[in-house]
Design a protein around this motif. Structure first.
Motif, mmCIF file in Angstrom:
data_model
loop_
_atom_site.group_PDB
_atom_site.id
_atom_site.type_symbol
_atom_site.label_atom_id
_atom_site.label_comp_id
_atom_site.label_asym_id
_atom_site.label_seq_id
_atom_site.Cartn_x
_atom_site.Cartn_y
_atom_site.Cartn_z
ATOM 1 N N VAL A 49 -6.458 -67.132 -39.680
ATOM 2 C CA VAL A 49 -7.193 -67.949 -40.638
ATOM 3 C C VAL A 49 -6.475 -67.921 -41.983
ATOM 4 C CG1 VAL A 49 -9.380 -68.282 -41.846
ATOM 5 C CG2 VAL A 49 -9.373 -67.483 -39.481
ATOM 6 N N THR A 51 -6.157 -70.513 -45.897
ATOM 7 C CA THR A 51 -6.889 -71.451 -46.742
ATOM 8 C C THR A 51 -5.983 -72.616 -47.114
ATOM 9 O OG1 THR A 51 -6.291 -70.286 -48.797
ATOM 10 C CG2 THR A 51 -8.359 -69.659 -47.724
ATOM 11 N N PHE A 56 -11.222 -73.249 -45.292
ATOM 12 C CA PHE A 56 -10.575 -72.362 -44.339
ATOM 13 C C PHE A 56 -9.877 -73.217 -43.299
ATOM 14 C CE2 PHE A 56 -14.195 -69.329 -45.354
ATOM 15 C CZ PHE A 56 -13.405 -68.476 -46.122
#
Length: 454
Positions: A49, A51, A56
């Motif tokens: 994950v 950004t 996200f």
């Protein structure tokens, strides 16, 4: 044709591997007094994950190295279960952890926040003294991460407590005093004293660089870790603590980034606005909230903080208010922080604790559902606009027969049908919003949203 000697040798080897895999998937070897090490190839592939501005994203292909063109936006529906590591210490109680992960995934939730700390002389303490760890407890944390990945859930790992439960800041201060350091008993010593900061850094390094005893994967290479959280609900002694807290966050976030460039870092603050941002003080639940040494905007703007954290507890913060007033307050609280993420921080905002007291009145399920629906609807609207309201994690979920971990905000979701349906509905409508998804359907099991994906 009679099998060759190679075939005769291969059959028992394959049979043995199969038996070991079945034992691992169903029990975990530590229940039998020994442990297995399984390479990560036995586990589902997951992407890391990251950004992208206020959202996200997950890189495609599972390796985490794909460019922006191969990223999928992610809006989170998840939960808290702080007790996972402690229950994983003993083989006979690990079934509760497995069930919680399975049940959470079965409701479509994808992120679980939990403690990666327990400091002091407790029976299941992870760090017994500065730099001295109980390997038995560490293996429990290994198990939590493995079970998360098996169920395609990611974990936010919190690294120390502001409160005294499980050691917290106070334990670090006692350790320094016992080592002969000239340390004030003020809780702010945790943020300012060089020795205590070195204790914390040493702890963080041990956790972040840990090699999982079950998979051989270092934590800094583990995609099932969503993020590192510096502290659960950091607070200073007063508003004069603000410079110390700000400096501590800056230093520790940069330190984690020096060890691990693949995972996100967040603070763990509750979202209160400080005296430095007086125009925002009206959003706070009371004057007391601005005197805790934290400031949501200033703290969250630190470069190495990847997303902002916010908590929401109307019952605790404005206990004398009626239900309608609490819902209106919660709506304003969520709106204000999402706007800050969009307009000022340019970062995702994750509501990492949303709780409702279950013991205040006889309409507890109705009140809880009203609070959750208020937050869920705000997140859904934000997701439709691809804005900063990136998700919510409810506090907290248990499985049956876990009275030892119960607080006034804890519940077993599947024993409360209306809340259970509300959680699943949020999970599914967020998932349906995005055509391009992180995972292939062949990796999914117990998918509660079968109409999604391709």
């Amino acid at each position: 044709m009679e099998p060759s000697w190679r075939d005769k040798a291969l059959y028992p080897i394959l049979g043995g591997i199969t038996v070991l895999l079945i034992l691992y998937l169903n029990f975990d070897g530590t229940s039998f007094g020994f442990s297995f090490t399984f390479p990560a190839l036995w586990l589902p592939e997951m992407g890391f994950v990251g950004t992208n501005s206020t959202r996200f994203v997950v890189a495609g292909g599972g390796g985490g190295g794909a460019g922006r063109a191969n990223q999928s936006a992610v809006y989170v529906n998840g939960w808290n279960s702080y007790w996972l590591m402690e229950e994983s210490v003993w083989g006979q109680s690990r079934g509760r952890v497995s069930e919680m992960m399975r049940r959470g995934a079965g409701m479509g939730m994808t992120v679980c926040r939990t403690w990666a700390f327990s400091d002091g002389d407790g029976p299941n303490a992870l760090q017994r003294s500065p730099g001295v760890f109980d390997e038995r407890v560490f293996r429990g944390l290994d198990y939590v991460i493995v079970e998360a990945r098996r169920n395609r859930v990611r974990v936010i790992l919190s690294l120390v407590n502001n409160l005294n439960a499980f050691g917290g800041k106070a334990q670090y201060i006692r350790w320094a005093q016992e080592d002969g350091e000239n340390v004030s008993s003020s809780a702010d010593s945790f943020f300012s004293h060089p020795t205590i900061k070195e204790y914390y850094k040493a702890y963080v390094k041990t956790v972040v660089t840990r090699k999982n005893s079950m998979t051989g994967v270092h934590y800094f290479d583990e995609p099932a870790i969503f993020a590192w959280e510096l502290m659960n609900e950091p607070r200073g002694v007063s508003e004069s603590s603000a410079p110390l807290v700000q400096s501590w966050i800056t230093e520790m976030a940069a330190y984690i980034k020096s060890l691990d460039q693949r995972h996100l870092v967040t603070i763990g603050v509750e979202g209160f606005y400080g005296l430095q941002t007086q125009e925002k003080n009206a959003v706070n639940p009371g004057e007391w909230a601005s005197s805790l040494g934290t400031d949501f905007l200033k703290n969250s703007a630190i470069h190495d903080i990847d997303f902002a954290s916010v908590h929401a507890y109307p019952d605790s913060w404005i206990p004398e208010a009626g239900l309608d007033e609490k819902v209106k307050y919660l709506s304003r609280w969520v709106d204000a922080h999402i706007r800050d993420g969009d307009d000022m921080l340019k970062k995702p905002v994750l509501f990492t604790e949303v709780g409702s007291s279950l013991h205040q009145n006889r309409q507890e399920s109705y009140q809880r559902d009203m609070f959750f629906k208020t937050v869920y609807d705000k997140i859904y609207e934000s997701a439709k606009k691809r804005q900063a309201g990136a998700g919510a994690l409810i506090w907290q979920l248990l499985v049956d027969d876990m009275q030892g971990y119960t607080d006034q905000f804890s519940f077993v979701a599947w024993n409360h049908l209306s809340t259970y349906k509300l959680i699943m509905e949020q999970s599914c409508r967020l998932r349906r919003m995005f055509v391009k998804e992180e995972t292939n359907r062949k990796y999914r099991h117990n998918d509660p949203c079968p109409s999604t994906g391709s």
